[in-house]
Motif scaffolding. Structure first.
Motif, mmCIF file in Angstrom:
data_model
loop_
_atom_site.group_PDB
_atom_site.id
_atom_site.type_symbol
_atom_site.label_atom_id
_atom_site.label_comp_id
_atom_site.label_asym_id
_atom_site.label_seq_id
_atom_site.Cartn_x
_atom_site.Cartn_y
_atom_site.Cartn_z
ATOM 1 N N LEU A 77 -130.772 -18.455 -23.979
ATOM 2 C CA LEU A 77 -132.093 -18.650 -23.386
ATOM 3 C C LEU A 77 -133.005 -17.545 -23.877
ATOM 4 O O LEU A 77 -132.558 -16.520 -24.392
ATOM 5 C CB LEU A 77 -132.025 -18.694 -21.856
ATOM 6 C CG LEU A 77 -131.474 -17.506 -21.068
ATOM 7 C CD1 LEU A 77 -132.477 -16.359 -20.972
ATOM 8 C CD2 LEU A 77 -131.108 -17.952 -19.661
ATOM 9 N N LEU A 104 -131.091 -24.588 -28.628
ATOM 10 C CA LEU A 104 -132.441 -24.757 -28.095
ATOM 11 C C LEU A 104 -133.316 -25.495 -29.106
ATOM 12 O O LEU A 104 -134.480 -25.157 -29.299
ATOM 13 C CB LEU A 104 -133.058 -23.389 -27.757
ATOM 14 C CG LEU A 104 -132.373 -22.592 -26.641
ATOM 15 C CD1 LEU A 104 -132.935 -21.184 -26.564
ATOM 16 C CD2 LEU A 104 -132.543 -23.291 -25.293
ATOM 17 N N ASN A 147 -141.112 -23.086 -20.920
ATOM 18 C CA ASN A 147 -140.949 -24.539 -20.984
ATOM 19 C C ASN A 147 -140.025 -25.083 -19.895
ATOM 20 O O ASN A 147 -139.624 -26.246 -19.952
ATOM 21 C CB ASN A 147 -140.414 -24.942 -22.362
ATOM 22 C CG ASN A 147 -141.438 -24.738 -23.456
ATOM 23 O OD1 ASN A 147 -142.295 -25.566 -23.693
ATOM 24 N ND2 ASN A 147 -141.348 -23.593 -24.143
ATOM 25 N N LEU A 165 -136.943 -26.590 -28.487
ATOM 26 C CA LEU A 165 -137.985 -25.589 -28.269
ATOM 27 C C LEU A 165 -138.630 -25.109 -29.561
ATOM 28 O O LEU A 165 -139.526 -24.263 -29.526
ATOM 29 C CB LEU A 165 -137.410 -24.383 -27.514
ATOM 30 C CG LEU A 165 -136.966 -24.635 -26.073
ATOM 31 C CD1 LEU A 165 -136.546 -23.337 -25.409
ATOM 32 C CD2 LEU A 165 -138.074 -25.302 -25.268
ATOM 33 N N VAL A 181 -136.934 -24.684 -19.132
ATOM 34 C CA VAL A 181 -135.620 -25.167 -19.551
ATOM 35 C C VAL A 181 -134.575 -24.644 -18.561
ATOM 36 O O VAL A 181 -134.504 -23.438 -18.309
ATOM 37 C CB VAL A 181 -135.277 -24.688 -20.974
ATOM 38 C CG1 VAL A 181 -133.868 -25.100 -21.358
ATOM 39 C CG2 VAL A 181 -136.287 -25.246 -21.963
ATOM 40 N N ALA A 197 -126.312 -23.147 -19.994
ATOM 41 C CA ALA A 197 -126.902 -22.866 -21.304
ATOM 42 C C ALA A 197 -126.178 -21.693 -21.964
ATOM 43 O O ALA A 197 -125.794 -20.732 -21.290
ATOM 44 C CB ALA A 197 -128.386 -22.560 -21.163
ATOM 45 N N THR A 245 -139.177 -18.437 -24.367
ATOM 46 C CA THR A 245 -139.662 -19.816 -24.471
ATOM 47 C C THR A 245 -138.946 -20.733 -23.486
ATOM 48 O O THR A 245 -139.506 -21.743 -23.059
ATOM 49 C CB THR A 245 -139.476 -20.359 -25.899
ATOM 50 O OG1 THR A 245 -138.103 -20.214 -26.286
ATOM 51 C CG2 THR A 245 -140.361 -19.621 -26.889
ATOM 52 N N SER A 246 -137.715 -20.398 -23.108
ATOM 53 C CA SER A 246 -137.011 -21.177 -22.084
ATOM 54 C C SER A 246 -137.772 -21.105 -20.770
ATOM 55 O O SER A 246 -137.938 -22.110 -20.070
ATOM 56 C CB SER A 246 -135.593 -20.637 -21.884
ATOM 57 O OG SER A 246 -134.868 -20.634 -23.084
ATOM 58 N N HIS A 247 -138.236 -19.904 -20.432
ATOM 59 C CA HIS A 247 -139.019 -19.732 -19.204
ATOM 60 C C HIS A 247 -140.333 -20.495 -19.274
ATOM 61 O O HIS A 247 -140.715 -21.199 -18.338
ATOM 62 C CB HIS A 247 -139.286 -18.241 -18.966
ATOM 63 C CG HIS A 247 -140.202 -17.960 -17.815
ATOM 64 N ND1 HIS A 247 -141.577 -17.862 -17.969
ATOM 65 C CD2 HIS A 247 -139.948 -17.796 -16.491
ATOM 66 C CE1 HIS A 247 -142.118 -17.627 -16.794
ATOM 67 N NE2 HIS A 247 -141.159 -17.576 -15.887
#
Length: 221
Positions: free
Chosen positions: A13, A124, A20, A127, A22, A10, A16-18
């Motif tokens: 990050l 992203l 969801n 997201l 990702v 990626a 929101t990556s954490h």
């Protein structure tokens, strides 16, 4: 270099990556292009600064002219660190392959850690719905306003959605909501250039109602 790495990682990050799940690593494979057998290898992953916990893979053997697809690619993001970011931070991911004390290769990849309220654009794009906040208290305060508009127009002031099974009733509520939002006298804020590709910080409903400014993406969400 007799061993090469195929890595898909990626570029950005954030918190929101954490939330969801990702993945940071999309692909990770080693290719031994030599006629030599490599044994007792360790593959190390770390970042600077520490946006994630260091990860190590132990590899017993890599045969000549063979490839190893590493399927266990879960890495633990530092959620507390990401949740406290108010501005984006440039990070570096380092992938190092060692045989004992000997380093066979060390590769570096750029990574941008986003502020907690920042959407990453094309990197992203999936997201974006994570920034919709229907439970923000400001939404409840806003929803009272269309009820007052309906009452003032001599209409039923209940926000009953499709319960009436009437298209006209739904249009009345939508019109009242639009009127209530217009009555907030929000000022338009110009978004960053190419925000649809590069992303932007997202104002919460509470921040919009307090500051009375918003971009088109803020108000859409």
């Amino acid at each position: 270099m007799s061993i090469k790495a195929h890595v898909s990682i990626a570029r950005k990050l954030g918190f929101t990556s954490h939330q969801n799940a990702v993945p940071l690593l999309r692909e990770l494979a080693l290719h031994n292009e030599s006629e030599q057998t490599f044994e007792n290898l360790t593959l190390h992953l770390q970042t600077t600064p520490g946006v994630l916990e260091a990860k190590q893979w132990n590899i017993d053997c890599l045969l000549p002219s063979s490839s190893l697809d590493i399927r266990e690619r879960d890495v633990k993001l530092n959620a507390e660190w990401l949740a406290e970011l108010t501005e984006s931070v440039a990070c570096e991911v380092t992938l190092t392959l060692r045989q004992g004390e000997v380093t066979l290769f060390s590769l570096n990849y750029p990574l941008e850690a986003l502020a907690k309220n920042e959407w990453g654009g094309n990197a992203l794009v999936e997201l974006l719905p994570s920034f919709i906040m229907p439970n923000d208290p400001a939404v409840d305060r806003l929803l009272k306003a269309p009820s007052d508009v309906l009452r003032g127009a001599g209409k039923n002031d209940a926000l009953d959605g499709y319960e009436s099974k009437s298209r006209t009733r739904v249009w009345e509520m939508a019109s009242a909501l639009w009127t209530a939002i217009c009555n907030q006298s929000l000022s338009y804020a110009l978004p960053p250039a190419s925000f649809e590709c590069n992303g932007q910080k997202i104002r919460t409903p509470g921040a919009i109602m307090e500051g009375k400014v918003a971009t088109c993406l803020d108000t859409t969400l």
